[in-house]
Design an enzyme around this catalytic site. Sequence first.
Site, PDB file in Angstrom:
ATOM      1  N   HIS A   1      68.270 -41.619 107.626  1.00 17.89           N
ATOM      2  CA  HIS A   1      67.556 -42.702 106.935  1.00 17.89           C
ATOM      3  C   HIS A   1      66.296 -43.126 107.693  1.00 17.89           C
ATOM      4  O   HIS A   1      65.994 -44.317 107.806  1.00 17.89           O
ATOM      5  CB  HIS A   1      68.482 -43.911 106.726  1.00 17.89           C
ATOM      6  CG  HIS A   1      69.513 -43.674 105.651  1.00 17.89           C
ATOM      7  ND1 HIS A   1      69.177 -43.602 104.313  1.00 17.89           N
ATOM      8  CD2 HIS A   1      70.851 -43.502 105.721  1.00 17.89           C
ATOM      9  CE1 HIS A   1      70.291 -43.380 103.603  1.00 17.89           C
ATOM     10  NE2 HIS A   1      71.322 -43.306 104.424  1.00 17.89           N
TER      11      HIS A   1
ATOM     12  N   ASP B   1      74.800 -43.780 109.412  1.00 11.37           N
ATOM     13  CA  ASP B   1      75.429 -43.322 108.167  1.00 11.37           C
ATOM     14  C   ASP B   1      74.639 -42.172 107.546  1.00 11.37           C
ATOM     15  O   ASP B   1      73.444 -42.015 107.801  1.00 11.37           O
ATOM     16  CB  ASP B   1      75.482 -44.491 107.163  1.00 11.37           C
ATOM     17  CG  ASP B   1      74.100 -45.059 106.884  1.00 11.37           C
ATOM     18  OD1 ASP B   1      73.329 -45.250 107.852  1.00 11.37           O
ATOM     19  OD2 ASP B   1      73.760 -45.299 105.708  1.00 11.37           O
ATOM     20  N   GLU B   2      75.326 -41.413 106.725  1.00 13.21           N
ATOM     21  CA  GLU B   2      74.702 -40.380 105.895  1.00 13.21           C
ATOM     22  C   GLU B   2      73.659 -39.556 106.661  1.00 13.21           C
ATOM     23  O   GLU B   2      72.475 -39.595 106.361  1.00 13.21           O
ATOM     24  CB  GLU B   2      74.064 -41.039 104.655  1.00 13.21           C
ATOM     25  CG  GLU B   2      75.104 -41.743 103.796  1.00 13.21           C
ATOM     26  CD  GLU B   2      74.527 -42.468 102.580  1.00 13.21           C
ATOM     27  OE1 GLU B   2      75.223 -42.544 101.566  1.00 13.21           O
ATOM     28  OE2 GLU B   2      73.388 -42.973 102.660  1.00 13.21           O
ATOM     29  N   VAL B   3      74.152 -38.846 107.671  1.00 10.17           N
ATOM     30  CA  VAL B   3      73.261 -37.988 108.462  1.00 10.17           C
ATOM     31  C   VAL B   3      73.589 -36.527 108.139  1.00 10.17           C
ATOM     32  O   VAL B   3      74.508 -35.953 108.707  1.00 10.17           O
ATOM     33  CB  VAL B   3      73.449 -38.228 109.982  1.00 10.17           C
ATOM     34  CG1 VAL B   3      72.409 -37.443 110.778  1.00 10.17           C
ATOM     35  CG2 VAL B   3      73.372 -39.713 110.312  1.00 10.17           C
TER      36      VAL B   3
ATOM     37  N   GLU C   1      80.481 -43.295 109.266  1.00 10.20           N
ATOM     38  CA  GLU C   1      80.202 -41.872 109.500  1.00 10.20           C
ATOM     39  C   GLU C   1      79.830 -41.588 110.949  1.00 10.20           C
ATOM     40  O   GLU C   1      79.874 -40.434 111.382  1.00 10.20           O
ATOM     41  CB  GLU C   1      79.045 -41.379 108.620  1.00 10.20           C
ATOM     42  CG  GLU C   1      79.304 -41.445 107.133  1.00 10.20           C
ATOM     43  CD  GLU C   1      78.715 -42.697 106.527  1.00 10.20           C
ATOM     44  OE1 GLU C   1      78.933 -43.785 107.092  1.00 10.20           O
ATOM     45  OE2 GLU C   1      78.050 -42.592 105.487  1.00 10.20           O
TER      46      GLU C   1
END
EC number: 3.2.1.52
Length: 519
Positions: A224, A287-289, A339
């Site tokens: 992000h 998160d969301e990597v 995550e």
Amino acid sequence: MYLNGEKKTVEDVLSVFAPLFEPFVPLVQGSPKHDGSQPGPGIRGPEHISLKIDRDGFSRDVHTHMDSSYRLKIGEHEIEISAGGHSGMIYAFSSLLQLCASEGGNGAGLPAMEISDSPVFSHRGLMLDVSRHFFNVSTVKKLLDLMVVLKMNVFHWHLSDDQGWRVESFTFPELNTISSRREKTASKSRPVGGYYTHDEIREVVRYAGMRGIEIIPEFDMPGHVSAILAAFPQLSCRGVHGPVPGDFGIFEDVACAGKDEVYGFFSTLLDEILPLFPGPRVHLGGDEVPKSRWKECPRCQEKIRSEALKDEEDLQAFFMNSMIRVLNRHGKTCVAWNEAFYSPAMEDSAIMQFWREDGGAQLSNTALHGDRKVILSDFWHYYLDYPHGMTPFNKTWSYIPRIPNMKPEDAERIIGIEAPLWTEYVPNEERLYAMILPRIFALAETAWGRKSPEKFKNVLRRLERLELMLARIGYSGTPVRKASPGGIRAFFQLFRFFVPISWSRFLGTLKELKREGRR
Ligand SMILES: [Zn+2]
């Protein structure tokens, strides 16, 4: 008037607490008449009020060490408030305010009563994403005022994401000239820009502190970060990057965890901005990597070899732990999304914000060791950016916070709950309150603790009064009676929300909702 047993003038005491309640003054001045003539006579109550801060008489909140407990006694001639500290005193006033607003307004008297009150959860949070859409200081302050009414105490300020960086930087001015603005928003040519100056941040921090609210700033990394990479493409694995994106989703390009320059950049940046935030905790995202770039990147792979790491999840933990050491230097504890905890190498001191079970049992096995603490923000109950047709008020209301598959002995790891408001589709204040209200009532009451079981229709009646009270001072959201749609109304809301985003997300959500409903 007495404060701590010392006689004080009313002015002394009011100078401390009155400014906090200034926005709510209209509530105790009596209801305005429908014809627009002068308000009614307002609340009638005891003439004297005594305030006592009693640090030894109340226990502190276990995890945040805040002093939220208070006692409020309304007698015939006097109102007595005692509290463990500043926060408890604010909550006592907040309860008194709600009593005045619901009982008074038309010359009625306050009922005699005595309440002893303290919260169930130490962490009672609300998150605002100011990256996808930017909200100015006055909007943030208004939100903090609402939190006072609801006795919430943590404002999680999501200050960076793919679509914009929102903090003034003197070390890296490109973060403001390039990373803080984008040309389009979700396929429309609608530019969005803005960032908070250091003075504005100090002002928000001061304002929150006076209201017993801790600010947790979030600087999302190593994923992000597209907005940052737009200004500093050399920080990505491939060394190239486009402009700040106006589309939403998860982007493959993340910060390269193999380049020393990346570690240097983020630690220098944190060194510059952390002193603005005096609170004990800082959120580092995590998160969301996606790991696709790291898998192809010679530098990332070299880092995995040289540090004897197992895989890319371990590499993420290695990166996060390096940044946690920077936080520690500033005396801060890290919070990160779940995550970040897939690798068991992640620091035990980091607090996990649980939002979604992706890795199934993997998460609870690897993340919940040591004395790891958890904040719960369950996607299906506390994500306020989704329409009421997907997350109806009654669902949020009846939810009992838990991690799926959590062992009973792990329950005490949960330090609190938090509702995130992501703002991809929340462009203004009107929409913001349409999403937050009334679901935030449910979270706030779960966080503080329900004293006795209550029929849902009585809940609705009670919250309708609160809704009316808030509407009088400028907070209008989705009416609580309309916030639990079912059947065709829910389907229509989902259709209207998801189809403009994508058909496949619409169909996927329907499928996931069905599966979620069966759990
Ligand atoms: Zn790399």
